[in-house]
Design an enzyme around this catalytic site. Structure first.
Site, PDB file in Angstrom:
ATOM      1  N   CYS A  50       0.829  -1.089   0.092  1.00 19.37           N
ATOM      2  CA  CYS A  50       0.121  -0.076   0.209  1.00 19.37           C
ATOM      3  C   CYS A  50       0.804   1.264   0.033  1.00 19.37           C
ATOM      4  CB  CYS A  50      -0.944   0.035   1.249  1.00 19.37           C
ATOM      5  SG  CYS A  50      -0.090  -0.277   2.834  1.00 19.37           S
ATOM      6  N   ARG A  52       4.303   1.181  -1.312  1.00 19.20           N
ATOM      7  CA  ARG A  52       5.537   1.087  -1.846  1.00 19.20           C
ATOM      8  C   ARG A  52       5.268   0.164  -3.235  1.00 19.20           C
ATOM      9  NH1 ARG A  52      10.056   0.914   0.312  1.00 19.20           N
ATOM     10  NH2 ARG A  52       9.010   1.327   2.478  1.00 19.20           N
TER      11      ARG A  52
END
Length: 443
Positions: A50, A52
């Site tokens: 969420c 990277r």
């Protein structure tokens, strides 16, 4: 080992862009497949969470690999390179190893030290293995990163460092609400961050603590242990206008509190002060909340910025030292392993010489018995092994240093080794154990 990583994370890109770039399921598999089919890419794995998206690859050339990976990333996220470029970072060779080790340790997480990243790294490797993207280099690298991450959490208190974000967030809530005593709080989610926030709030003298979760039994356990009450997720909309403070941290991939729900609650409250603390990524609360009358919204991005201004915790410094040592050890091991194909080719050449001499001896002394030939062959081989053992061990030690390739090249030149023979050996999966077995013949 030419490892290249290209990516973007919460440190370089806004949340709204990360939400567009995140890849899962079939989309992730297709990116892996296309990256692996690129001209300069030999191995590849993708870490997509969420906060990277990072592509790790083994490439034959830096610029060629970078161009291939950039093109694939842009194509599969449907975002042009001009838009992505300001947010991208690139690491190569030892820097790429250092970055992955830091990620696995939680140093690069928005919530420093969080342990969820270890499972995400492990899952990324599993997907790459299933898709044929992870070969010897990436398998070894990612497995080492997982061990480094575990070591960091065992030897330091890094997993506690991120708790300061909750403290900072609730501190802002106290200031905004002029204290929390007598206030009503709603905690959405029952995971570790939500539970930590709820535990702190339970000691603030609240008028009421309400906990909501998709799994109602988990909300009940948390609320009961803290003297609060549990509600179901479908009851959150009704409970929202009553809450002076809302803390939300769920694993949802979509907004938990959308614009319509937030506006309705603000209308009911008539401008009364309400503090919203969003500890989730992807975020749980629509950013439109910050524009509503009486509402203050604080999210992880602003908390991370504030936390970084408070200095570097001792745990972080300790983990950085571990990462530095592990990167140096891994690099030395990789350089030492690079000598293995040359050593194997040398030993093969020596064996060929022994075999040729034994054939010549058998031609000159045809009356030797099978036992005598075997004993002579064994003796000659032991002599060759003993002569080669010392130089083999020493060159491996020298090869682990920064100038290791120089010694490898010198060994090839001194013994006039056929480069084709060395390259043929390089395609094999050689490890330290294999090299150790070769050296052990001198005993």
């Amino acid at each position: 080992m030419n490892v290249l990583v290209i990516g973007l994370s919460h440190r370089t890109a806004p949340v709204r862009l990360l939400e567009r770039v995140a890849l899962t399921g079939d989309a992730l598999n297709k990116l892996l497949s296309d990256a692996l089919a690129s001209e300069h890419v030999a191995e590849v794995t993708v870490l997509s969470t969420c906060n990277r998206v990072e592509v790790y690859a083994v490439v034959d050339k830096f610029h060629g690999g970078l161009a291939d990976l950039s093109e694939v990333l842009c194509r599969h996220t449907a975002i042009g390179l001009e838009q992505l470029r300001p947010h991208l970072y690139v690491h190569y060779e030892d820097r790429a190893v250092q970055h992955l080790f830091s990620v696995a340790c939680g140093l690069d997480s928005m919530v420093v030290g969080e342990s969820q990243i270890l499972g995400q790294v492990r899952a990324a490797l599993a997907v790459a293995q299933d898709q044929g993207g992870a070969g010897r280099v990436l398998n070894e690298l990612v497995q080492r990163a997982l061990r480094v991450g575990k070591r960091a959490r065992t030897e330091t208190g890094i997993d506690r460092a991120g708790r300061s974000l909750v403290s900072v967030g609730l501190g802002r809530a106290r200031a905004t609400l002029d204290g929390l005593a007598g206030r009503k709080a709603l905690v959405v989610g029952a995971g570790s961050m939500s539970a930590l926030a709820a535990t702190v709030l339970a000691e603030e003298g609240l008028a009421e603590l309400v906990v909501a979760n998709r799994t109602y039994s988990r909300a009940q356990r948390l609320a009961t242990g803290l003297g609060g009450r549990a509600i179901r997720m479908e009851q959150v909309e009704a409970a929202l206008p009553e809450a002076d403070l809302v803390v939300s941290c769920t694993g949802a991939t979509e907004l938990v509190l959308d614009a319509a729900t937030l506006r309705a609650a603000a209308d009911v409250r008539g401008g009364a002060t309400q503090f919203l603390l969003d500890l989730a990524l992807p975020r749980d609360i629509d950013p439109v909340a910050a524009e509503l009358p009486g509402v203050t919204l604080v999210d992880l991005e602003s908390l991370a910025d504030a936390d970084s201004e408070n200095g570097v915790p001792a745990e972080v410094e300790a983990v950085r030292r571990i990462v530095a040592a592990e990167v140096a050890a891994f690099a030395a091991g990789q350089r030492a392993n690079q000598i293995a194909p040359t050593v194997v080719a040398l030993r093969t050449m020596a064996d060929d010489v022994v075999n040729a001499e034994m054939l010549r001896l058998e031609g000159k002394l045809p009356d030797l018995s099978a036992r005598e030939r075997a004993e002579i062959a064994k003796t000659v081989k032991r002599v060759v092994d003993k002569l080669m053992h010392g130089p083999t061990v020493r060159v491996k030690e020298l090869a682990s240093g920064p100038d290791g390739e120089t010694y490898t090249a010198a060994l090839r030149e001194l013994f006039n080794l056929d480069r084709n023979a060395v390259e043929a050996v390089m395609s094999a999966d050689l490890t330290d154990d294999v090299l150790g077995d070769l050296e052990g013949g001198a005993s």
